[in-house]
Design a protein around this motif. Structure first.
Motif, PDB file in Angstrom:
ATOM      1  N   LEU A  12      -2.452   8.867  11.431  1.00  0.00           N
ATOM      2  CA  LEU A  12      -1.821   9.083  10.134  1.00  0.00           C
ATOM      3  C   LEU A  12      -1.313  10.518  10.090  1.00  0.00           C
ATOM      4  CD1 LEU A  12      -4.566   7.457   7.880  1.00  0.00           C
ATOM      5  CD2 LEU A  12      -2.498   6.381   8.784  1.00  0.00           C
ATOM      6  N   ARG A  13      -0.044  10.692   9.761  1.00  0.00           N
ATOM      7  CA  ARG A  13       0.510  12.035   9.738  1.00  0.00           C
ATOM      8  C   ARG A  13       1.727  12.100   8.837  1.00  0.00           C
ATOM      9  NH1 ARG A  13       4.330  10.910  14.060  1.00  0.00           N
ATOM     10  NH2 ARG A  13       3.594   9.075  15.179  1.00  0.00           N
ATOM     11  N   ARG A  14       1.923  13.265   8.255  1.00  0.00           N
ATOM     12  CA  ARG A  14       3.139  13.503   7.480  1.00  0.00           C
ATOM     13  C   ARG A  14       3.421  14.993   7.489  1.00  0.00           C
ATOM     14  NH1 ARG A  14       2.827  15.383   2.115  1.00  0.00           N
ATOM     15  NH2 ARG A  14       0.755  15.410   1.172  1.00  0.00           N
ATOM     16  N   TYR A  41      -4.722  17.945  -1.605  1.00  0.00           N
ATOM     17  CA  TYR A  41      -3.422  17.294  -1.747  1.00  0.00           C
ATOM     18  C   TYR A  41      -2.632  17.802  -2.947  1.00  0.00           C
ATOM     19  CZ  TYR A  41      -6.219  14.192   1.165  1.00  0.00           C
ATOM     20  OH  TYR A  41      -7.058  13.692   2.127  1.00  0.00           O
ATOM     21  N   PRO A 216       7.563  10.240   3.564  1.00  0.00           N
ATOM     22  CA  PRO A 216       6.303  10.738   3.011  1.00  0.00           C
ATOM     23  C   PRO A 216       6.334  12.192   2.581  1.00  0.00           C
ATOM     24  CG  PRO A 216       5.932   9.498   5.030  1.00  0.00           C
ATOM     25  CD  PRO A 216       7.402   9.711   4.925  1.00  0.00           C
ATOM     26  N   GLU A 232      -1.403  10.055  -2.253  1.00  0.00           N
ATOM     27  CA  GLU A 232      -1.577  10.418  -0.849  1.00  0.00           C
ATOM     28  C   GLU A 232      -1.657   9.166   0.019  1.00  0.00           C
ATOM     29  OE1 GLU A 232      -1.634  13.126   2.269  1.00  0.00           O
ATOM     30  OE2 GLU A 232      -1.123  13.349   0.141  1.00  0.00           O
ATOM     31  N   THR A 233      -2.262   8.103  -0.491  1.00  0.00           N
ATOM     32  CA  THR A 233      -2.309   6.865   0.298  1.00  0.00           C
ATOM     33  C   THR A 233      -0.909   6.256   0.431  1.00  0.00           C
ATOM     34  OG1 THR A 233      -2.849   5.452  -1.622  1.00  0.00           O
ATOM     35  CG2 THR A 233      -4.691   6.376  -0.375  1.00  0.00           C
ATOM     36  N   ARG A 235       1.823   8.064   0.599  1.00  0.00           N
ATOM     37  CA  ARG A 235       2.490   8.926   1.579  1.00  0.00           C
ATOM     38  C   ARG A 235       2.078   8.563   3.010  1.00  0.00           C
ATOM     39  NH1 ARG A 235       4.989  13.472  -0.634  1.00  0.00           N
ATOM     40  NH2 ARG A 235       4.207  14.368  -2.590  1.00  0.00           N
ATOM     41  N   LEU A 236       0.834   8.132   3.189  1.00  0.00           N
ATOM     42  CA  LEU A 236       0.316   7.842   4.531  1.00  0.00           C
ATOM     43  C   LEU A 236       0.450   6.373   4.939  1.00  0.00           C
ATOM     44  CD1 LEU A 236      -2.936  10.015   4.458  1.00  0.00           C
ATOM     45  CD2 LEU A 236      -0.789  10.523   5.645  1.00  0.00           C
TER      46      LEU A 236
END
Length: 255
Positions: A12-14, A41, A216, A232-233, A235-236
């Motif tokens: 998982l990355r952004r 966040y 994201p 955040e979820t 975005r991921l």
């Protein structure tokens, strides 16, 4: 359990993406809880409209938020400007230790040249977030006007320009029904670097749309404190709304 951390077995990355949170009057202890779970966040906290002015324990609240940029709502700036108290406002911001300021004209009739002068003036001492768009749900401006205003405010010294949406998502880039003016957003993004913008997106639906549309790392504002983790979820790609776009359709992960 003390020292327990989330497992790190998923890819998982952004990159980037500001989360600008709106506070409607939470107390210091409530913020301690929010920061404990969501602090990693949260990039900016806005004390909505004029709530800071009537918060008795404001200094204690700011102590809890120390280390996180805090900005007072643009509507309060409009009140201050209308009463000719800008110098007092600057002095108060300094006494509070705030480094960021929001300038808007969502309610008052502020001539464009005057707004640009104020952005340039405040930018000498503060990091300026300016806001474009009316809080009147019936006010509609052509896309080219939005683009012209945003570009001019960035040139005047604004760090980021916020696209108005209100805390309920019913004005500015949204119709009174809450439906997004997607054509308007696309035209703005075609002419302005998305990294220079913060899109107000108070609802899950609008947040998911922006993540799917721009990725994201899009900057999103007016996020309620209890929606930081859910955002955040999104975005991921850990929520059904964005799983496909964020995880399944991206480039093959680097091993």
């Amino acid at each position: 359990m003390p020292g327990c951390r989330s497992p790190q077995f998923l890819d998982l990355r952004r990159d980037g993406g500001l989360t600008h949170v709106i506070d409607k009057g939470l107390g210091p202890r409530a913020w301690e809880d929010v920061l404990e779970t969501s602090g990693d966040y949260i990039d900016i906290v806005k004390l909505g409209w004029g709530t800071a002015y009537v918060t008795p324990n404001l200094q204690r609240k700011l102590e809890v938020l120390k280390g996180t940029p805090v900005v007072l709502g643009g509507t309060f700036f409009e009140v201050v400007h209308s009463q000719g108290k800008l110098d007092d406002y600057k002095r108060w911001l300094g006494e509070l230790g705030l480094t960021h300021v929001e300038l808007s004209d969502g309610v008052i009739d502020l001539p464009r040249e005057r707004k640009l002068e104020l952005i340039e003036d405040f930018a000498r001492d503060f990091t300026v977030l300016s806001e474009v768009g009316s809080k009147d749900a019936e006010a509609v401006f052509a896309p080219y006007q939005w683009v012209e205003w945003i570009k001019a405010e960035l040139e005047a010294g604004a760090w980021k320009v916020i696209t108005e949406g209100r805390e309920g998502g019913t004005a500015g880039i949204y119709r009174p029904t809450g439906e997004m003016r997607t054509g308007l957003v696309d035209e703005i993004a075609h002419e302005v670097d998305v990294d220079d913008l913060i899109f107000e997106a108070p609802s899950k639906g609008s947040q998911a749309w922006f993540v799917k549309h721009f990725g994201p790392g899009v900057n999103l504002g007016n996020i309620p404190p209890d929606e930081v983790i859910p955002l955040e979820t999104l975005r991921l790609g850990l929520r059904a709304d964005t799983l496909r776009e964020v995880l399944l359709e991206r480039d093959t992960p680097v091993s």
